[in-house]
Write a protein that holds these residues in place. Structure first.
Motif, PDB file in Angstrom:
ATOM      1  N   ARG A 106       3.664  -5.663 106.828  1.00 25.34           N
ATOM      2  CA  ARG A 106       2.863  -4.506 106.437  1.00 25.34           C
ATOM      3  C   ARG A 106       2.653  -4.518 104.917  1.00 25.34           C
ATOM      4  N   ILE A 107       1.439  -4.187 104.476  1.00 27.86           N
ATOM      5  CA  ILE A 107       1.142  -4.110 103.054  1.00 27.86           C
ATOM      6  C   ILE A 107       1.710  -2.800 102.507  1.00 27.86           C
ATOM      7  N   ILE A 108       2.709  -2.928 101.647  1.00 28.91           N
ATOM      8  CA  ILE A 108       3.380  -1.767 101.072  1.00 28.91           C
ATOM      9  C   ILE A 108       2.954  -1.535  99.628  1.00 28.91           C
ATOM     10  N   GLY A 109       2.885  -2.607  98.846  1.00 28.25           N
ATOM     11  CA  GLY A 109       2.573  -2.480  97.433  1.00 28.25           C
ATOM     12  C   GLY A 109       1.251  -3.104  97.071  1.00 28.25           C
ATOM     13  N   LEU A 110       0.475  -2.400  96.230  1.00 30.52           N
ATOM     14  CA  LEU A 110      -0.810  -2.889  95.740  1.00 30.52           C
ATOM     15  C   LEU A 110      -0.627  -3.444  94.325  1.00 30.52           C
ATOM     16  N   PRO A 111      -1.611  -4.171  93.816  1.00 35.28           N
ATOM     17  CA  PRO A 111      -1.478  -4.729  92.462  1.00 35.28           C
ATOM     18  C   PRO A 111      -1.126  -3.654  91.431  1.00 35.28           C
ATOM     19  N   GLY A 112      -0.097  -3.948  90.635  1.00 36.57           N
ATOM     20  CA  GLY A 112       0.336  -3.014  89.596  1.00 36.57           C
ATOM     21  C   GLY A 112       1.410  -2.036  90.034  1.00 36.57           C
ATOM     22  N   ASP A 113       1.672  -1.926  91.327  1.00 40.76           N
ATOM     23  CA  ASP A 113       2.692  -0.997  91.831  1.00 40.76           C
ATOM     24  C   ASP A 113       4.088  -1.449  91.428  1.00 40.76           C
ATOM     25  N   ARG A 114       4.998  -0.480  91.342  1.00 40.62           N
ATOM     26  CA  ARG A 114       6.424  -0.753  91.185  1.00 40.62           C
ATOM     27  C   ARG A 114       7.113  -0.374  92.494  1.00 40.62           C
ATOM     28  N   ILE A 115       7.754  -1.343  93.121  1.00 41.18           N
ATOM     29  CA  ILE A 115       8.368  -1.165  94.439  1.00 41.18           C
ATOM     30  C   ILE A 115       9.877  -1.342  94.315  1.00 41.18           C
ATOM     31  N   GLN A 116      10.626  -0.473  94.979  1.00 42.99           N
ATOM     32  CA  GLN A 116      12.090  -0.573  94.967  1.00 42.99           C
ATOM     33  C   GLN A 116      12.634   0.053  96.247  1.00 42.99           C
ATOM     34  N   MET A 117      13.800  -0.417  96.653  1.00 51.77           N
ATOM     35  CA  MET A 117      14.557   0.214  97.733  1.00 51.77           C
ATOM     36  C   MET A 117      15.823   0.822  97.134  1.00 51.77           C
ATOM     37  N   ILE A 118      16.086   2.101  97.429  1.00 59.73           N
ATOM     38  CA  ILE A 118      17.301   2.778  96.991  1.00 59.73           C
ATOM     39  C   ILE A 118      17.939   3.434  98.202  1.00 59.73           C
ATOM     40  N   ASP A 119      19.126   2.971  98.561  1.00 59.32           N
ATOM     41  CA  ASP A 119      19.851   3.497  99.732  1.00 59.32           C
ATOM     42  C   ASP A 119      18.988   3.474 100.994  1.00 59.32           C
ATOM     43  N   GLY A 120      18.200   2.415 101.131  1.00 59.85           N
ATOM     44  CA  GLY A 120      17.379   2.260 102.319  1.00 59.85           C
ATOM     45  C   GLY A 120      16.072   3.031 102.300  1.00 59.85           C
ATOM     46  N   THR A 176      17.596  -2.552  95.846  1.00 63.80           N
ATOM     47  CA  THR A 176      16.985  -3.698  95.169  1.00 63.80           C
ATOM     48  C   THR A 176      16.643  -3.339  93.722  1.00 63.80           C
ATOM     49  N   LYS A 177      16.236  -4.332  93.005  1.00 64.06           N
ATOM     50  CA  LYS A 177      15.669  -4.111  91.681  1.00 64.06           C
ATOM     51  C   LYS A 177      14.260  -3.534  91.837  1.00 64.06           C
ATOM     52  N   VAL A 178      13.631  -3.234  90.735  1.00 61.28           N
ATOM     53  CA  VAL A 178      12.227  -2.817  90.763  1.00 61.28           C
ATOM     54  C   VAL A 178      11.352  -4.073  90.745  1.00 61.28           C
ATOM     55  N   TYR A 179      10.487  -4.177  91.749  1.00 61.17           N
ATOM     56  CA  TYR A 179       9.534  -5.283  91.805  1.00 61.17           C
ATOM     57  C   TYR A 179       8.188  -4.775  91.275  1.00 61.17           C
ATOM     58  N   VAL A 180       7.617  -5.471  90.326  1.00 58.38           N
ATOM     59  CA  VAL A 180       6.281  -5.133  89.829  1.00 58.38           C
ATOM     60  C   VAL A 180       5.283  -6.091  90.465  1.00 58.38           C
ATOM     61  N   VAL A 181       4.331  -5.541  91.187  1.00 55.35           N
ATOM     62  CA  VAL A 181       3.374  -6.376  91.921  1.00 55.35           C
ATOM     63  C   VAL A 181       2.339  -6.928  90.938  1.00 55.35           C
ATOM     64  N   PRO A 182       2.218  -8.256  90.841  1.00 56.19           N
ATOM     65  CA  PRO A 182       1.254  -8.837  89.888  1.00 56.19           C
ATOM     66  C   PRO A 182      -0.190  -8.529  90.273  1.00 56.19           C
ATOM     67  N   ALA A 183      -1.069  -8.694  89.332  1.00 56.70           N
ATOM     68  CA  ALA A 183      -2.506  -8.551  89.601  1.00 56.70           C
ATOM     69  C   ALA A 183      -2.918  -9.511  90.719  1.00 56.70           C
ATOM     70  N   ASN A 184      -3.807  -9.017  91.582  1.00 50.36           N
ATOM     71  CA  ASN A 184      -4.354  -9.824  92.670  1.00 50.36           C
ATOM     72  C   ASN A 184      -3.282 -10.284  93.668  1.00 50.36           C
ATOM     73  N   HIS A 185      -2.178  -9.538  93.759  1.00 49.21           N
ATOM     74  CA  HIS A 185      -1.106  -9.810  94.713  1.00 49.21           C
ATOM     75  C   HIS A 185      -0.769  -8.540  95.488  1.00 49.21           C
ATOM     76  N   TYR A 186      -0.048  -8.730  96.599  1.00 49.34           N
ATOM     77  CA  TYR A 186       0.361  -7.607  97.443  1.00 49.34           C
ATOM     78  C   TYR A 186       1.831  -7.763  97.820  1.00 49.34           C
ATOM     79  N   PHE A 187       2.482  -6.603  97.995  1.00 51.12           N
ATOM     80  CA  PHE A 187       3.900  -6.595  98.349  1.00 51.12           C
ATOM     81  C   PHE A 187       4.001  -6.282  99.838  1.00 51.12           C
ATOM     82  N   MET A 188       4.562  -7.222 100.593  1.00 52.69           N
ATOM     83  CA  MET A 188       4.611  -7.143 102.047  1.00 52.69           C
ATOM     84  C   MET A 188       6.040  -6.863 102.519  1.00 52.69           C
TER      85      MET A 188
END
Length: 250
Positions: A106-120, A176-188
């Motif tokens: 599933r596409i969760i993060g769009l370009p430029g987003d900051r994604i993280q998991m905290i306690d699930g 997890t750490k904070v993931y920064v989604v690069p330009a023209n990429h997606y976080f799945m």
């Protein structure tokens, strides 16, 4: 055999070859331009998608890259007729770390987003994504056991809602750490959060380039119980999951 009979036979053979060739071209066109069938080999998207589901993926949803073509020939770069994916789409893509392998997440993060998991709990740009505890998902194991798994309804900022499974409390990727989604990429990410190799695992998948997206999952057209074979048609009355056929993928 007279000449007239021989000519009719040759004409019939040529007509059969022509029809088969046309059918092949039509099938290739549909597979390349419109829809491609995929089957689900793992449980990373439970309960949205189950092992044994067969589904159609729309190739036109995001436009076309070299991965849209059979054998992925490097004929051009970028995408043709590109259309931006939406957060929450279930998409098939080529794993950027192993480009001969198709994944579905599933596409969760769009370009430029900051994604993280905290306690699930999924965090997008510093905000916790709302999730509601609902009834357990009951997994039927190969040995016949029925195992209850905690299930949640998660709702993304754009309103897309779906269910996730939480097999293990404080699992390896629940923090997890904070993931920064690069330009023209997606976080799945997989809906089965503790049993999914996805963008959280940078060494195995990481952020997925737009060009690697193949298409959006649309509908389940066939489904068999886990471990059953499609060629055993005499078992279909008992092994086909009839309730899943023509189910839209959301």
């Amino acid at each position: 055999m007279n000449v007239s009979t021989e000519a009719k036979k040759n004409g019939g053979t040529n007509e059969t070859v022509r029809v088969l060739f046309q059918a092949l071209l039509i099938a290739l066109f549909i597979r390349t331009i419109l829809f491609q069938p995929f089957n689900i080999p793992s449980g990373s998207m439970k309960e949205t998608l189950l092992i044994g589901d067969y589904l159609f993926v729309s190739k036109y949803s995001y436009g076309y890259s070299r991965f849209s073509l059979p054998l992925s020939p490097n004929l051009f770069s970028g995408r043709i007729l590109a259309s931006d994916p939406k957060r929450g789409d279930v998409a098939v893509f080529r794993n950027p770390r192993q480009e001969d392998t198709d994944f579905i997440k599933r596409i969760i993060g769009l370009p430029g987003d900051r994604i993280q998991m905290i306690d699930g709990v999924l965090q997008i740009n510093g905000d916790a994504v709302p999730r509601e505890r609902i009834d357990d998902f009951v997994s039927e194991e190969a040995d016949g056991r029925r195992v209850p798994i905690p299930r949640y309804r998660e709702t993304l900022p754009n309103g897309v809602s779906y269910t996730t499974l939480d097999m293990v409390e404080n699992g390896f990727y629940d923090n997890t750490k904070v993931y920064v989604v690069p330009a023209n990429h997606y976080f799945m990410m997989g809906d089965n959060r503790d049993n999914s190799t996805d963008s959280r695992v940078e060494s195995a998948v990481g952020p997925v380039p737009f060009d690697n997206l193949i298409g959006r999952a649309e509908v389940i057209f066939f489904s068999l119980e886990e471990g059953k074979s499609a060629w055993q048609v005499w078992q279909w009355p008992w092994t086909v999951r009839w309730e899943r056929i023509f189910k839209l993928v959301r």
